[in-house]
Design a protein around this motif. Structure first.
Motif, mmCIF file in Angstrom:
data_model
loop_
_atom_site.group_PDB
_atom_site.id
_atom_site.type_symbol
_atom_site.label_atom_id
_atom_site.label_comp_id
_atom_site.label_asym_id
_atom_site.label_seq_id
_atom_site.Cartn_x
_atom_site.Cartn_y
_atom_site.Cartn_z
ATOM 1 N N CYS A 187 7.000 10.960 19.526
ATOM 2 C CA CYS A 187 7.580 10.329 18.339
ATOM 3 C C CYS A 187 6.505 9.437 17.721
ATOM 4 C CB CYS A 187 8.831 9.521 18.682
ATOM 5 S SG CYS A 187 8.524 8.003 19.606
ATOM 6 N N TYR A 191 8.019 3.724 16.738
ATOM 7 C CA TYR A 191 9.346 3.819 17.363
ATOM 8 C C TYR A 191 9.202 4.258 18.824
ATOM 9 C CZ TYR A 191 10.498 3.853 12.409
ATOM 10 O OH TYR A 191 10.573 3.549 11.076
ATOM 11 N N GLN A 194 11.822 5.319 21.453
ATOM 12 C CA GLN A 194 12.606 6.546 21.242
ATOM 13 C C GLN A 194 11.925 7.772 21.867
ATOM 14 O OE1 GLN A 194 13.493 7.011 17.064
ATOM 15 N NE2 GLN A 194 14.166 4.863 16.846
ATOM 16 N N VAL A 287 16.125 9.068 28.421
ATOM 17 C CA VAL A 287 15.720 8.979 27.015
ATOM 18 C C VAL A 287 15.738 10.354 26.366
ATOM 19 C CG1 VAL A 287 13.876 8.285 25.437
ATOM 20 C CG2 VAL A 287 14.283 6.977 27.534
ATOM 21 N N ASN A 288 15.237 11.352 27.080
ATOM 22 C CA ASN A 288 15.217 12.728 26.557
ATOM 23 C C ASN A 288 15.437 13.692 27.712
ATOM 24 O OD1 ASN A 288 14.021 15.395 25.731
ATOM 25 N ND2 ASN A 288 13.725 14.280 23.805
#
Length: 383
Positions: A187, A191, A194, A287-288
């Protein structure tokens, strides 16, 4: 010794850096043996760009002795050589050239011995085994050993001619080389929370490797015969990231374990994998969910720990005139021979202090001493 020097000159002239083919050298040895009336077997890799060589001199109906060496050498790229690496240069009692010590000097001495082996009535065979891709993880010798295991008479013992200054070596550490691929999520760096920063999570894994390595240094896990006297862990390569303003999605690092014969290097990899699964990956996937950590084995070979009371140890003691057995820090194909029941020792001309360096050399004195050692082997094997 002049014959050994002449053969060494031929062998060094072949650029057998591991990334290159070794077939020109193998064909040279094949033709040399054929001219002497000795047949040999070539064991190719899948693409037939490289080959092992195996030849037998003397009776083939009983176990014998293997004289083994690897044909590949390490690169010379970026090294400040003062002589041509792939041409033999004699200076001040030294023979310079890539592979002179590690380990074409030994191979030259073995080939120079062939006429004596043919003339002598041998009570057991002498085998010549030449391998490829030793320098990149002892990869090539596996297919040669697989062929030996199919034979009725497996060799009794093996002498690996790595450079030990002709001192008898009975042990070395095993090695495991691993790759870890950490996949996160990219990203914009503005940010960052994220994304999943693969480099940062990779460093957590590397820090855990450092902790594991520190634990291996405790006194109760040490063996004073080795230098250093404990198993070691180190990270040698790390790749990751594209730009400073992008949270990196991928990071890769390679690490190795060099383990004492009493330690299993795969336990280090297993410890790190457990840490990754339980302590690192859950935070990444929080987070992912597509985040991942993958481990891949690059290469491995077992440690060598030959008993000083074994027939192999006693023979090399007679040939060297010394029972001052030692160990070496570097690895060899010896552990792989030993693993299939062929007792193995390491002994060859030159020093690894010169191996892998610019202006690599073997002394004329060492080459002559190796000739004498192998001549004593012929006398030992005469009927």
């Amino acid at each position: 010794m002049s014959r050994s020097r002449e053969l060494l000159s031929h062998l060094i002239a072949f650029d057998t850096t591991s990334r290159e083919s070794n077939l020109d050298l193998i064909r040279f040895v094949h033709d040399y043996l054929a001219e002497a009336g000795v047949s040999c077997e070539l064991i190719y890799n899948e693409t037939r760009s490289k080959a092992n060589l195996f030849a037998t001199l003397g009776p083939d109906d009983r176990p014998g002795i293997v004289l083994s060496g690897h044909t590949d050498v390490v690169p010379v790229d970026g090294q400040p050589w003062t002589v041509e690496p792939f041409a033999l240069t004699e200076r001040d009692g030294r023979l310079y050239g890539r592979g002179s010590a590690d380990m074409k000097g030994f191979i030259a001495c073995v080939l120079a011995l062939v006429p004596q082996l043919i003339e002598a009535p041998l009570r057991m065979p002498v085998h010549i085994a030449l391998s490829y891709d030793e320098e990149v993880g002892c990869l090539g010798v596996h297919s040669l050993l697989a062929e030996l295991q199919k034979r009725t008479h497996t060799p009794l013992l093996c002498i690996i001619g790595e450079p030990t200054e002709l001192k008898p070596v009975l042990g070395h550490k095993g090695k495991l080389a691993m790759r870890c691929d950490v996949h996160g999520a990219a990203c914009h760096s503005a940010y960052a929370p994220q994304g999943v920063n693969a480099i940062e999570y990779a460093t957590q894994l590397i820090s855990e490797l450092c902790r594991i390595g520190a634990d291996l240094r405790t006194p109760e896990q040490q063996d004073a015969r080795f230098t250093p006297p404990f198993s070691t862990v180190q990270t040698g390569v790390i790749l990751g990231g594209q730009a400073l303003n992008i949270v990196p999605a991928d990071c890769r690092f390679d690490f190795e374990v060099r383990a004492l014969p009493t330690h299993d290097p795969r336990e280090v990899a297993a410890q790190l994998a457990r840490f990754a699964e339980h302590a690192v990956l859950p935070r990444m996937q929080a987070v992912n969910a597509s985040s991942s950590i993958r481990f891949t084995e690059l290469s491995s070979y077992p440690a060598l720990a030959t008993d000083a009371r074994s027939e192999a140890a006693q023979l090399i003691s007679q040939l060297c005139g010394s029972n001052d057995f030692s160990t070496v820090a570097f690895g060899t194909e010896g552990g792989l021979f030993d693993a299939i029941g062929i007792a193995t020792v390491v002994c060859g001309p030159g020093s690894m202090e010169q191996g892998h360096k610019p202006d690599e050399f073997v002394s004329i004195e060492q080459l002559a001493a190796c000739d004498a050692m192998l001549e004593r082997l012929v006398l030992h094997l005469r009927l």
